[in-house]
Design a protein around this motif. Structure first.
Motif, PDB file in Angstrom:
ATOM      1  N   ARG A 120      79.224  24.561  76.555  1.00  0.00           N
ATOM      2  CA  ARG A 120      77.987  24.125  75.913  1.00  0.00           C
ATOM      3  C   ARG A 120      77.286  25.353  75.340  1.00  0.00           C
ATOM      4  NH1 ARG A 120      76.356  20.633  81.014  1.00  0.00           N
ATOM      5  NH2 ARG A 120      76.257  22.750  81.742  1.00  0.00           N
ATOM      6  N   ASP A 121      76.187  25.144  74.670  1.00  0.00           N
ATOM      7  CA  ASP A 121      75.416  26.254  74.106  1.00  0.00           C
ATOM      8  C   ASP A 121      74.365  26.699  75.126  1.00  0.00           C
ATOM      9  OD1 ASP A 121      74.638  28.167  72.306  1.00  0.00           O
ATOM     10  OD2 ASP A 121      73.236  26.839  71.268  1.00  0.00           O
ATOM     11  N   ASP A 122      74.839  27.197  76.251  1.00  0.00           N
ATOM     12  CA  ASP A 122      73.959  27.721  77.291  1.00  0.00           C
ATOM     13  C   ASP A 122      74.530  29.057  77.751  1.00  0.00           C
ATOM     14  OD1 ASP A 122      76.199  26.956  78.743  1.00  0.00           O
ATOM     15  OD2 ASP A 122      75.151  25.509  79.999  1.00  0.00           O
ATOM     16  N   ASP A 123      73.883  29.691  78.737  1.00  0.00           N
ATOM     17  CA  ASP A 123      74.359  30.997  79.211  1.00  0.00           C
ATOM     18  C   ASP A 123      75.809  30.947  79.662  1.00  0.00           C
ATOM     19  OD1 ASP A 123      72.028  32.357  78.668  1.00  0.00           O
ATOM     20  OD2 ASP A 123      71.230  32.161  80.693  1.00  0.00           O
ATOM     21  N   PHE A 124      76.167  29.924  80.438  1.00  0.00           N
ATOM     22  CA  PHE A 124      77.533  29.831  80.942  1.00  0.00           C
ATOM     23  C   PHE A 124      78.532  29.727  79.787  1.00  0.00           C
ATOM     24  CE2 PHE A 124      81.260  27.570  82.536  1.00  0.00           C
ATOM     25  CZ  PHE A 124      81.622  28.418  83.567  1.00  0.00           C
ATOM     26  N   ARG A 159      82.768  32.131  76.311  1.00  0.00           N
ATOM     27  CA  ARG A 159      83.226  32.494  74.963  1.00  0.00           C
ATOM     28  C   ARG A 159      83.341  34.015  74.810  1.00  0.00           C
ATOM     29  NH1 ARG A 159      80.203  27.933  73.730  1.00  0.00           N
ATOM     30  NH2 ARG A 159      78.297  29.143  73.378  1.00  0.00           N
ATOM     31  N   SER A 160      82.364  34.752  75.344  1.00  0.00           N
ATOM     32  CA  SER A 160      82.416  36.221  75.249  1.00  0.00           C
ATOM     33  C   SER A 160      83.594  36.786  76.031  1.00  0.00           C
ATOM     34  CB  SER A 160      81.111  36.835  75.766  1.00  0.00           C
ATOM     35  OG  SER A 160      80.053  36.547  74.897  1.00  0.00           O
ATOM     36  N   ARG A 161      83.903  36.194  77.170  1.00  0.00           N
ATOM     37  CA  ARG A 161      85.042  36.672  77.961  1.00  0.00           C
ATOM     38  C   ARG A 161      86.358  36.454  77.227  1.00  0.00           C
ATOM     39  NH1 ARG A 161      85.678  35.095  83.845  1.00  0.00           N
ATOM     40  NH2 ARG A 161      87.054  36.881  83.725  1.00  0.00           N
ATOM     41  N   THR A 162      86.498  35.304  76.566  1.00  0.00           N
ATOM     42  CA  THR A 162      87.753  35.056  75.848  1.00  0.00           C
ATOM     43  C   THR A 162      87.869  35.948  74.620  1.00  0.00           C
ATOM     44  OG1 THR A 162      86.808  33.223  74.577  1.00  0.00           O
ATOM     45  CG2 THR A 162      87.956  32.653  76.620  1.00  0.00           C
ATOM     46  N   ARG A 163      86.749  36.312  74.026  1.00  0.00           N
ATOM     47  CA  ARG A 163      86.782  37.166  72.822  1.00  0.00           C
ATOM     48  C   ARG A 163      86.979  38.640  73.150  1.00  0.00           C
ATOM     49  NH1 ARG A 163      81.589  34.131  70.349  1.00  0.00           N
ATOM     50  NH2 ARG A 163      82.673  32.342  69.467  1.00  0.00           N
ATOM     51  N   THR A 164      86.487  39.076  74.319  1.00  0.00           N
ATOM     52  CA  THR A 164      86.540  40.507  74.641  1.00  0.00           C
ATOM     53  C   THR A 164      87.544  40.855  75.727  1.00  0.00           C
ATOM     54  OG1 THR A 164      84.807  40.349  76.340  1.00  0.00           O
ATOM     55  CG2 THR A 164      84.089  40.789  74.055  1.00  0.00           C
ATOM     56  N   GLY A 165      87.880  39.899  76.587  1.00  0.00           N
ATOM     57  CA  GLY A 165      88.785  40.186  77.706  1.00  0.00           C
ATOM     58  C   GLY A 165      88.098  40.913  78.855  1.00  0.00           C
ATOM     59  N   GLN A 166      86.772  40.989  78.826  1.00  0.00           N
ATOM     60  CA  GLN A 166      86.047  41.705  79.875  1.00  0.00           C
ATOM     61  C   GLN A 166      85.765  40.803  81.068  1.00  0.00           C
ATOM     62  OE1 GLN A 166      86.948  44.550  78.002  1.00  0.00           O
ATOM     63  NE2 GLN A 166      85.595  45.149  79.665  1.00  0.00           N
ATOM     64  N   ARG A 167      85.424  41.428  82.182  1.00  0.00           N
ATOM     65  CA  ARG A 167      85.164  40.714  83.434  1.00  0.00           C
ATOM     66  C   ARG A 167      83.850  39.933  83.370  1.00  0.00           C
ATOM     67  NH1 ARG A 167      87.730  45.331  84.483  1.00  0.00           N
ATOM     68  NH2 ARG A 167      89.546  45.200  85.821  1.00  0.00           N
ATOM     69  N   ARG A 168      83.772  38.913  84.232  1.00  0.00           N
ATOM     70  CA  ARG A 168      82.616  38.025  84.272  1.00  0.00           C
ATOM     71  C   ARG A 168      81.299  38.781  84.436  1.00  0.00           C
ATOM     72  NH1 ARG A 168      83.188  34.902  89.245  1.00  0.00           N
ATOM     73  NH2 ARG A 168      82.348  36.792  90.115  1.00  0.00           N
ATOM     74  N   GLU A 169      81.226  39.671  85.428  1.00  0.00           N
ATOM     75  CA  GLU A 169      79.978  40.395  85.686  1.00  0.00           C
ATOM     76  C   GLU A 169      79.620  41.343  84.547  1.00  0.00           C
ATOM     77  OE1 GLU A 169      77.800  39.764  88.125  1.00  0.00           O
ATOM     78  OE2 GLU A 169      79.160  38.132  88.660  1.00  0.00           O
ATOM     79  N   GLU A 170      80.626  41.900  83.894  1.00  0.00           N
ATOM     80  CA  GLU A 170      80.360  42.786  82.760  1.00  0.00           C
ATOM     81  C   GLU A 170      79.724  42.003  81.616  1.00  0.00           C
ATOM     82  OE1 GLU A 170      84.069  45.800  83.752  1.00  0.00           O
ATOM     83  OE2 GLU A 170      84.285  44.337  82.153  1.00  0.00           O
ATOM     84  N   VAL A 171      80.284  40.837  81.324  1.00  0.00           N
ATOM     85  CA  VAL A 171      79.762  40.012  80.231  1.00  0.00           C
ATOM     86  C   VAL A 171      78.395  39.440  80.598  1.00  0.00           C
ATOM     87  CG1 VAL A 171      80.136  37.898  78.886  1.00  0.00           C
ATOM     88  CG2 VAL A 171      82.033  39.472  79.275  1.00  0.00           C
ATOM     89  N   ALA A 172      78.249  38.956  81.826  1.00  0.00           N
ATOM     90  CA  ALA A 172      76.980  38.343  82.244  1.00  0.00           C
ATOM     91  C   ALA A 172      75.836  39.351  82.218  1.00  0.00           C
ATOM     92  CB  ALA A 172      77.125  37.735  83.636  1.00  0.00           C
ATOM     93  N   GLY A 173      76.137  40.619  82.409  1.00  0.00           N
ATOM     94  CA  GLY A 173      75.098  41.639  82.406  1.00  0.00           C
ATOM     95  C   GLY A 173      74.926  42.358  81.084  1.00  0.00           C
ATOM     96  N   MET A 174      75.604  41.882  80.042  1.00  0.00           N
ATOM     97  CA  MET A 174      75.526  42.523  78.722  1.00  0.00           C
ATOM     98  C   MET A 174      74.078  42.572  78.227  1.00  0.00           C
ATOM     99  SD  MET A 174      77.094  41.053  75.141  1.00  0.00           S
ATOM    100  CE  MET A 174      78.775  40.943  75.704  1.00  0.00           C
ATOM    101  N   THR A 175      73.646  43.738  77.781  1.00  0.00           N
ATOM    102  CA  THR A 175      72.289  43.873  77.245  1.00  0.00           C
ATOM    103  C   THR A 175      72.347  44.156  75.750  1.00  0.00           C
ATOM    104  OG1 THR A 175      72.146  46.263  77.618  1.00  0.00           O
ATOM    105  CG2 THR A 175      71.458  44.832  79.440  1.00  0.00           C
ATOM    106  N   ARG A 176      71.259  43.860  75.074  1.00  0.00           N
ATOM    107  CA  ARG A 176      71.173  44.128  73.638  1.00  0.00           C
ATOM    108  C   ARG A 176      71.332  45.620  73.360  1.00  0.00           C
ATOM    109  NH1 ARG A 176      71.051  39.426  70.475  1.00  0.00           N
ATOM    110  NH2 ARG A 176      70.088  37.843  71.736  1.00  0.00           N
TER     111      ARG A 176
END
Length: 148
Positions: free
Chosen positions: A65-69, A74-91
């Motif tokens: 869905r169009d929410d944080d999860f 989507r970011s994990r599939t595009r970057t291959g990075q770990r869950r915590e790395e993506v969840a903590g991504m800052t601008r």
């Protein structure tokens, strides 16, 4: 019995556990032959890395869905990075003009600065994602709120 229920990973773990128990028994003089020796190992269903098939990835992305999860998946599939790395991504970590996500060493498993190339889809997604008041994270909860 385990294989009849279509659980090859469970069968492999059961065989390894039984073998370890008999190895301990033999080492302590409480058993002589290991009954697991000579039995057939089952094939593992998928690699230990837990890679998803293309169809599984498509299904996961379709369910987002169009929410944080959904943005995290989507970011994990595009970057291959770990869950915590993506969840903590800052601008502040994102250089959208160059298409680079500069991941600081204190947030990576290998403790090294990591420059992650961003696809065009990732860059567009980050540009269009909302900036919520009081949140430094691009997706997911701010790191300090996850602990509470």
């Amino acid at each position: 019995m385990i294989l009849k229920r279509n659980e090859p990973d469970a069968a492999k773990r059961a065989r390894a556990t039984l073998s370890a128990i008999y190895a301990w028994l033999i080492g302590n003089g409480r058993a002589e032959p290991n009954p697991v020796v000579g039995t057939i190992e089952t094939a593992q269903r998928r690699s230990a890395a837990g890679l998803l098939s293309p169809d599984e990835i498509k299904a996961a992305l379709k369910a987002c869905r169009d929410d944080d999860f959904g943005r995290i998946v989507r970011s994990r599939t595009r970057t291959g990075q770990r869950r915590e790395e993506v969840a903590g991504m800052t601008r502040a970590e994102l250089d959208l003009a160059s298409g680079i996500w500069r991941l600081p060493g204190q947030r990576t498993k290998i403790s090294l600065l990591l420059d992650v190339p961003l696809s065009r889809a990732s860059t567009c997604s980050q540009r269009s994602s909302p900036v919520l008041a009081g949140r430094s994270c691009s997706v997911g909860a701010p790191p300090d709120s996850r602990d509470s």
